[in-house]
Design a protein around this motif. Structure first.
Motif, PDB file in Angstrom:
ATOM      1  N   ILE A   1       0.567   9.859 -11.255  1.00 49.23           N
ATOM      2  CA  ILE A   1       0.380   9.562  -9.844  1.00 49.23           C
ATOM      3  C   ILE A   1       0.837  10.812  -9.101  1.00 49.23           C
ATOM      4  O   ILE A   1       2.022  11.122  -9.084  1.00 49.23           O
ATOM      5  CB  ILE A   1       1.203   8.336  -9.420  1.00 49.23           C
ATOM      6  N   ARG A   2      -0.110  11.520  -8.519  1.00 46.43           N
ATOM      7  CA  ARG A   2       0.181  12.808  -7.886  1.00 46.43           C
ATOM      8  C   ARG A   2       0.044  12.739  -6.364  1.00 46.43           C
ATOM      9  O   ARG A   2      -0.554  11.803  -5.835  1.00 46.43           O
ATOM     10  CB  ARG A   2      -0.768  13.871  -8.439  1.00 46.43           C
ATOM     11  N   ALA A   3       0.569  13.757  -5.694  1.00 47.47           N
ATOM     12  CA  ALA A   3       0.432  13.869  -4.237  1.00 47.47           C
ATOM     13  C   ALA A   3      -1.033  13.698  -3.855  1.00 47.47           C
ATOM     14  O   ALA A   3      -1.921  14.212  -4.522  1.00 47.47           O
ATOM     15  CB  ALA A   3       0.949  15.227  -3.774  1.00 47.47           C
ATOM     16  N   GLY A   4      -1.269  12.921  -2.799  1.00 46.80           N
ATOM     17  CA  GLY A   4      -2.625  12.638  -2.351  1.00 46.80           C
ATOM     18  C   GLY A   4      -3.182  11.339  -2.894  1.00 46.80           C
ATOM     19  O   GLY A   4      -4.271  10.930  -2.523  1.00 46.80           O
ATOM     20  N   THR A   5      -2.415  10.657  -3.754  1.00 41.91           N
ATOM     21  CA  THR A   5      -2.863   9.400  -4.366  1.00 41.91           C
ATOM     22  C   THR A   5      -2.498   8.211  -3.486  1.00 41.91           C
ATOM     23  O   THR A   5      -1.410   8.146  -2.926  1.00 41.91           O
ATOM     24  CB  THR A   5      -2.226   9.226  -5.757  1.00 41.91           C
ATOM     25  N   TYR A   6      -3.425   7.256  -3.405  1.00 44.89           N
ATOM     26  CA  TYR A   6      -3.217   5.993  -2.694  1.00 44.89           C
ATOM     27  C   TYR A   6      -3.331   4.861  -3.706  1.00 44.89           C
ATOM     28  O   TYR A   6      -4.170   4.915  -4.614  1.00 44.89           O
ATOM     29  CB  TYR A   6      -4.297   5.823  -1.612  1.00 44.89           C
TER      30      TYR A   6
ATOM     31  N   MET B   1       4.630  11.118 -10.204  1.00 47.10           N
ATOM     32  CA  MET B   1       5.242  10.061 -11.020  1.00 47.10           C
ATOM     33  C   MET B   1       4.352   9.841 -12.222  1.00 47.10           C
ATOM     34  O   MET B   1       3.166  10.177 -12.206  1.00 47.10           O
ATOM     35  CB  MET B   1       5.329   8.750 -10.251  1.00 47.10           C
ATOM     36  N   VAL B   2       4.938   9.217 -13.235  1.00 43.04           N
ATOM     37  CA  VAL B   2       4.151   8.810 -14.393  1.00 43.04           C
ATOM     38  C   VAL B   2       4.474   7.345 -14.678  1.00 43.04           C
ATOM     39  O   VAL B   2       5.630   6.923 -14.567  1.00 43.04           O
ATOM     40  CB  VAL B   2       4.409   9.703 -15.627  1.00 43.04           C
ATOM     41  N   ASN B   3       3.440   6.573 -15.005  1.00 46.22           N
ATOM     42  CA  ASN B   3       3.635   5.217 -15.488  1.00 46.22           C
ATOM     43  C   ASN B   3       4.003   5.371 -16.954  1.00 46.22           C
ATOM     44  O   ASN B   3       3.185   5.828 -17.761  1.00 46.22           O
ATOM     45  CB  ASN B   3       2.359   4.396 -15.318  1.00 46.22           C
TER      46      ASN B   3
ATOM     47  N   GLU C   1       0.867  -1.165   0.000  1.00 46.89           N
ATOM     48  CA  GLU C   1       0.000   0.000   0.000  1.00 46.89           C
ATOM     49  C   GLU C   1       0.908   1.221   0.000  1.00 46.89           C
ATOM     50  O   GLU C   1       1.876   1.276   0.765  1.00 46.89           O
ATOM     51  CB  GLU C   1      -0.885   0.017   1.241  1.00 46.89           C
ATOM     52  N   ALA C   2       0.623   2.170  -0.881  1.00 44.25           N
ATOM     53  CA  ALA C   2       1.458   3.365  -0.984  1.00 44.25           C
ATOM     54  C   ALA C   2       0.578   4.606  -1.004  1.00 44.25           C
ATOM     55  O   ALA C   2      -0.459   4.634  -1.670  1.00 44.25           O
ATOM     56  CB  ALA C   2       2.318   3.309  -2.245  1.00 44.25           C
ATOM     57  N   TYR C   3       1.033   5.611  -0.280  1.00 42.24           N
ATOM     58  CA  TYR C   3       0.369   6.913  -0.274  1.00 42.24           C
ATOM     59  C   TYR C   3       1.407   7.956  -0.671  1.00 42.24           C
ATOM     60  O   TYR C   3       2.445   8.091  -0.018  1.00 42.24           O
ATOM     61  CB  TYR C   3      -0.215   7.229   1.105  1.00 42.24           C
ATOM     62  N   TYR C   4       1.125   8.656  -1.758  1.00 40.76           N
ATOM     63  CA  TYR C   4       2.039   9.676  -2.277  1.00 40.76           C
ATOM     64  C   TYR C   4       1.779  10.979  -1.531  1.00 40.76           C
ATOM     65  O   TYR C   4       0.780  11.644  -1.755  1.00 40.76           O
ATOM     66  CB  TYR C   4       1.836   9.843  -3.785  1.00 40.76           C
TER      67      TYR C   4
ATOM     68  N   LYS D   1       8.514   6.909 -13.996  1.00 41.96           N
ATOM     69  CA  LYS D   1       9.499   7.991 -13.992  1.00 41.96           C
ATOM     70  C   LYS D   1       8.993   9.053 -13.028  1.00 41.96           C
ATOM     71  O   LYS D   1       7.805   9.398 -13.036  1.00 41.96           O
ATOM     72  CB  LYS D   1       9.675   8.606 -15.377  1.00 41.96           C
ATOM     73  N   CYS D   2       9.892   9.564 -12.201  1.00 37.91           N
ATOM     74  CA  CYS D   2       9.544  10.596 -11.236  1.00 37.91           C
ATOM     75  C   CYS D   2       9.651  11.964 -11.920  1.00 37.91           C
ATOM     76  O   CYS D   2      10.730  12.357 -12.362  1.00 37.91           O
ATOM     77  CB  CYS D   2      10.483  10.523 -10.034  1.00 37.91           C
TER      78      CYS D   2
END
Length: 114
Positions: A82-87, A73-75, A65-68, A100-101
């Motif tokens: 994938i932005r801040a606040g994403t789980y 990041m981009v797939n 489980e990850a919380y940004y 890639k970050c």
């Protein structure tokens, strides 16, 4: 070194946490271990510098489980951001990435076995 039980920390600004490069991760990635269980499960915070690439998809034998908390990041396969606040939750054996970050990330992760 895991955090002692009952101790409060602020990973973003704490100067008391030990940040190390996790084995197998690209340069520009650092982690601080928060807690480790006897079965090998653990929680940690990752710092990823902007521009770091994870060129191969990731597959592992644990739940994740990850919380940004910060960054983006981009797939690179799907283009999903994938932005801040994403789980996100990944099951064992679930392929995810490559990534890639784009903007420096701070990521809280829980990795565990059932």
């Amino acid at each position: 070194m895991p955090i002692k039980p009952g101790k409060y920390v602020t990973p973003k600004s704490s100067r008391t946490l030990k940040w190390t490069h996790p084995k197998g991760e690209p340069a520009g990635v650092k982690e601080t271990l928060l807690h480790r269980f006897r079965d090998g499960s653990y929680s940690h915070v990752l710092r990823v510098k902007a521009g770091v690439e994870f060129p191969e998809p990731v597959v592992h034998d644990f739940y994740e489980e990850a919380y940004y908390m910060e960054g983006e990041m981009v797939n690179t396969k799907t283009g999903a951001r994938i932005r801040a606040g994403t789980y996100v939750f990944h099951k064992p054996g679930e392929k995810h990435g490559p990534f890639k970050c784009l903007r420096a990330c701070l990521i809280l992760e829980f990795r565990y076995y059932k």
